[in-house]
Design an enzyme around this catalytic site. Structure first.
Site, PDB file in Angstrom:
ATOM      1  N   ARG A 174      73.924  10.964 -12.703  1.00 28.80           N
ATOM      2  CA  ARG A 174      73.596  12.141 -11.878  1.00 28.80           C
ATOM      3  C   ARG A 174      73.000  11.731 -10.542  1.00 28.80           C
ATOM      4  NH1 ARG A 174      69.783  15.781 -15.611  1.00 28.80           N
ATOM      5  NH2 ARG A 174      69.078  13.752 -16.312  1.00 28.80           N
ATOM      6  N   PRO A 175      73.337  12.442  -9.451  1.00 23.71           N
ATOM      7  CA  PRO A 175      72.689  12.135  -8.175  1.00 23.71           C
ATOM      8  C   PRO A 175      71.199  12.420  -8.283  1.00 23.71           C
ATOM      9  CG  PRO A 175      74.171  14.035  -7.963  1.00 23.71           C
ATOM     10  CD  PRO A 175      74.294  13.536  -9.359  1.00 23.71           C
ATOM     11  N   ARG A 176      70.390  11.500  -7.761  1.00 22.82           N
ATOM     12  CA  ARG A 176      68.938  11.724  -7.810  1.00 22.82           C
ATOM     13  C   ARG A 176      68.526  12.531  -6.586  1.00 22.82           C
ATOM     14  NH1 ARG A 176      68.022   5.443  -9.208  1.00 22.82           N
ATOM     15  NH2 ARG A 176      68.505   5.568 -11.416  1.00 22.82           N
TER      16      ARG A 176
ATOM     17  N   LYS B 259      62.480  -1.342  -3.243  1.00 20.70           N
ATOM     18  CA  LYS B 259      63.493  -0.681  -2.411  1.00 20.70           C
ATOM     19  C   LYS B 259      63.038  -0.432  -0.970  1.00 20.70           C
ATOM     20  CE  LYS B 259      66.772   1.365  -4.842  1.00 20.70           C
ATOM     21  NZ  LYS B 259      67.564   2.246  -5.715  1.00 20.70           N
TER      22      LYS B 259
ATOM     23  N   ASP C 290      63.844  -2.184   1.478  1.00 24.97           N
ATOM     24  CA  ASP C 290      65.008  -2.425   2.337  1.00 24.97           C
ATOM     25  C   ASP C 290      65.839  -1.164   2.585  1.00 24.97           C
ATOM     26  OD1 ASP C 290      65.393  -2.989  -0.550  1.00 24.97           O
ATOM     27  OD2 ASP C 290      67.508  -2.915   0.013  1.00 24.97           O
TER      28      ASP C 290
ATOM     29  N   GLY D  90      67.039   3.900 -18.129  1.00 25.50           N
ATOM     30  CA  GLY D  90      68.145   3.059 -17.699  1.00 25.50           C
ATOM     31  C   GLY D  90      67.574   2.002 -16.780  1.00 25.50           C
ATOM     32  N   HIS D  91      67.245   0.868 -17.336  1.00 20.10           N
ATOM     33  CA  HIS D  91      66.620  -0.185 -16.538  1.00 20.10           C
ATOM     34  C   HIS D  91      67.700  -1.153 -16.058  1.00 20.10           C
ATOM     35  CE1 HIS D  91      62.532   0.657 -18.669  1.00 20.10           C
ATOM     36  NE2 HIS D  91      62.903   1.602 -17.838  1.00 20.10           N
ATOM     37  N   THR D  92      67.817  -1.245 -14.734  1.00 16.61           N
ATOM     38  CA  THR D  92      68.897  -2.046 -14.154  1.00 16.61           C
ATOM     39  C   THR D  92      68.371  -3.389 -13.667  1.00 16.61           C
ATOM     40  OG1 THR D  92      69.734   0.054 -13.347  1.00 16.61           O
ATOM     41  CG2 THR D  92      70.812  -1.923 -12.504  1.00 16.61           C
TER      42      THR D  92
HETATM   43  P1  GDP Z   1      64.032   1.763 -13.475  1.00 12.71           P
HETATM   44  O1  GDP Z   1      64.496   2.784 -14.447  1.00 12.71           O
HETATM   45  O2  GDP Z   1      62.636   2.026 -12.983  1.00 12.71           O
HETATM   46  O3  GDP Z   1      64.215   0.354 -13.968  1.00 12.71           O
HETATM   47  O4  GDP Z   1      64.924   1.897 -12.195  1.00 12.71           O
HETATM   48  P2  GDP Z   1      66.517   1.826 -12.158  1.00 12.71           P
HETATM   49  O5  GDP Z   1      66.941   0.531 -12.710  1.00 12.71           O
HETATM   50  O6  GDP Z   1      67.117   3.056 -12.683  1.00 12.71           O
HETATM   51  O7  GDP Z   1      66.770   1.917 -10.590  1.00 12.71           O
HETATM   52  C1  GDP Z   1      66.517   0.929  -9.756  1.00 12.71           C
HETATM   53  C2  GDP Z   1      67.816   0.578  -9.025  1.00 12.71           C
HETATM   54  O8  GDP Z   1      67.482   0.021  -7.804  1.00 12.71           O
HETATM   55  C3  GDP Z   1      68.656  -0.474  -9.739  1.00 12.71           C
HETATM   56  O9  GDP Z   1      70.005  -0.274  -9.443  1.00 12.71           O
HETATM   57  C4  GDP Z   1      68.152  -1.773  -9.133  1.00 12.71           C
HETATM   58  O10 GDP Z   1      69.103  -2.805  -9.139  1.00 12.71           O
HETATM   59  C5  GDP Z   1      67.877  -1.334  -7.732  1.00 12.71           C
HETATM   60  N1  GDP Z   1      66.777  -2.028  -7.071  1.00 12.71           N
HETATM   61  C6  GDP Z   1      65.606  -2.483  -7.607  1.00 12.71           C
HETATM   62  N2  GDP Z   1      64.829  -2.991  -6.649  1.00 12.71           N
HETATM   63  C7  GDP Z   1      65.506  -2.849  -5.489  1.00 12.71           C
HETATM   64  C8  GDP Z   1      65.199  -3.148  -4.135  1.00 12.71           C
HETATM   65  O11 GDP Z   1      64.143  -3.659  -3.792  1.00 12.71           O
HETATM   66  N3  GDP Z   1      66.139  -2.829  -3.201  1.00 12.71           N
HETATM   67  C9  GDP Z   1      67.324  -2.253  -3.519  1.00 12.71           C
HETATM   68  N4  GDP Z   1      68.179  -1.968  -2.550  1.00 12.71           N
HETATM   69  N5  GDP Z   1      67.637  -1.944  -4.791  1.00 12.71           N
HETATM   70  C10 GDP Z   1      66.737  -2.237  -5.747  1.00 12.71           C
END
Ligand code: GDP
Length: 422
Positions: free
Chosen positions: A301-303, A329, A331, A40-42
């Protein structure tokens, strides 16, 4: 020859989506090499959150060609869903999204089999229940169906019905479970048809692109500690998440890989079962989970959350040949007075710097922590490395010292603009 691999150095969910999206601004092709719709890439663009499960994140950049490689397993129902979702956002995939004819199909019986097995088996892995594992198992058993077979619908139906029948008998015999209804097969075949125009020999496509000097990003799913070989087996996913998987999962030579970017969250999370040495127990975990919105993008699911585990990251840097870390992340840690970081493990009273191969040993380790001062300053608006607070830079330098990899990208928020290139 220019392939850049984006790989997760932890247990997945490191924020690869954002990093791939950013780097795809400088790419001609983005190619997914492993996993399936369990990823699930967000990506957050202008405050809008877009979650992609199968289609590479590069699709959000105009003109970028996207490839779903042979190492991926494809559920046509979910692919159709994603293509429709992208269409509703004005993102067209026609003529720029190609699915490898060698990729394997996730079939209705794979989804059903996994759901029944996870619910009945005491040793449940905690999977996403999307049929990924059973699809890879059939691939290895050399009875899987490949995407290319969708070009011959009558033959595909016959093979599908045979395999469904076989799996139904197995489900009944092993678990006393009901069969997949025949209507599911019809719905499935209806979803396969729109995939046909996207089918290509993507290995040829990538080789041509390499010969023309095009820039290719290889997008990994999940993370190193979930890799089928190098992860915390059996609590792993069923594919090759590591950078080597980009070579087998796309059909490109390892010598064509110029760079490996290791995406590393500033702390640790894990979804599913299996040991997580630095896991918080109690309130601390909930606090970080809420600050970092640590709920699965695929399952909700909660991580599970914990301190940064540099044992895991150091191991991942070696296994993948990481040339640069992208730390995400950061921040989320803004408000903490003190941040702990695991630099070694104690196993049965002995200190080690090597990540154990045996999952029961990993379950027994005691993390050795170093406490670093927090920065207690919001980072979301910082855009230059030199503008980061001293303690933040110290934290990043500590990661570099401990892992041997340089930090090249720092992410201080979900938005595209909340990124620092060093
Ligand atoms: P992936 O599967 O590795 O792509 O990771 P996910 O997309 O599941 O999880 C990353 C989540 O953290 C997403 O909701 C992103 O929008 C968010 N995210 C990515 N980088 C940052 C960041 O630097 N700070 C914060 N607060 N959120 C971030």
């Amino acid at each position: 020859m220019s392939i850049k691999v984006i790989v997760g150095t932890q247990w997945g969910d490191e924020g690869k989506g954002k990093i791939v999206d950013l780097l795809s601004a400088e790419a001609d092709i983005v190619a997914r090499y492993n996993g399936g719709p369990n990823a699930g890439h967000t990506v957050v663009i202008d405050g809008q959150e877009i979650v992609l499960h199968l289609v590479p994140c590069g699709v959000l950049r105009e003109g970028v060609v996207c490839v779903i490689g042979n190492g991926v397993v494809v559920d046509p129902l979910l692919l159709r869903h994603e293509v429709v979702m992208l269409g509703s956002l004005g993102v067209k995939v026609e003529g720029r999204l190609w699915v490898s004819e060698r990729a394997h199909l996730i079939l209705p019986c794979h989804v059903r089999y996994e759901q029944v097995k996870e619910h009945t088996n005491a040793g449940a892995i905690g999977t996403t229940l999307r049929g990924i594992g059973p699809a890879y198992a059939d691939k290895m058993e050399r009875q899987g169906l490949r995407v290319g077979e969708a070009r011959e619908p009558a033959q595909l139906r016959a093979k599908l019905e045979r395999l469904e029948g076989q799996k139904n008998r197995l489900l009944q015999a092993l678990f006393g479970a009901a069969a997949v209804p025949p209507a599911a097969v019809d719905a499935y075949l209806a979803a396969v048809a729109p995939v046909v125009p996207m089918i290509a020999d993507t290995t040829v496509l990538l080789h041509r692109a390499l010969a023309q000097g095009k820039r290719i990003l290889a997008e990994g799913a999940q993370g190193t500690l979930l890799d089928i070989d190098h992860g915390t087996y059996p609590y792993v996913t069923s594919s090759s998440c590591v950078s080597g998987g980009a070579s087998t999962g796309l059909g490109v030579p390892p010598t064509a890989i110029a760079e490996v970017i290791g995406v590393t969250k500033a702390y640790t999370t894990r979804v599913g079962n299996g040991p997580l040495p630095t896991e918080f127990v109690g309130e601390e975990g909930q606090r970080l989970r809420d600050l970092g919105r640590e709920y699965g993008a695929t399952t909700g699911r909660p991580r599970r959350c914990g301190w940064l585990d540099l044992m895991a990251v150091r191991y991942a840097v070696r296994v993948n040949g990481v040339s640069e870390l992208a730390v995400t992340k950061l921040d989320v840690l803004d408000s903490l007075e003190q941040i702990e970081v695991c630099t070694a493990y104690e196993i049965d009273g002995e200190r080690t710097l090597e990540f154990p191969a045996d999952v029961t040993a990993l379950g027994r380790v005691k993390p050795v922590y170093v406490a670093l001062p927090g920065w207690q300053t919001p980072l979301g608006q910082v855009r230059r490395f030199q503008d980061l607070p001293h303690n933040t830079r110290r934290y990043l330098e500590f990661m570099e010292e401990q892992t041997g990899a340089a930090v090249g990208i720092v992410s201080v928020g979900p938005g595209r603009e909340q990124t620092i290139f060093r």
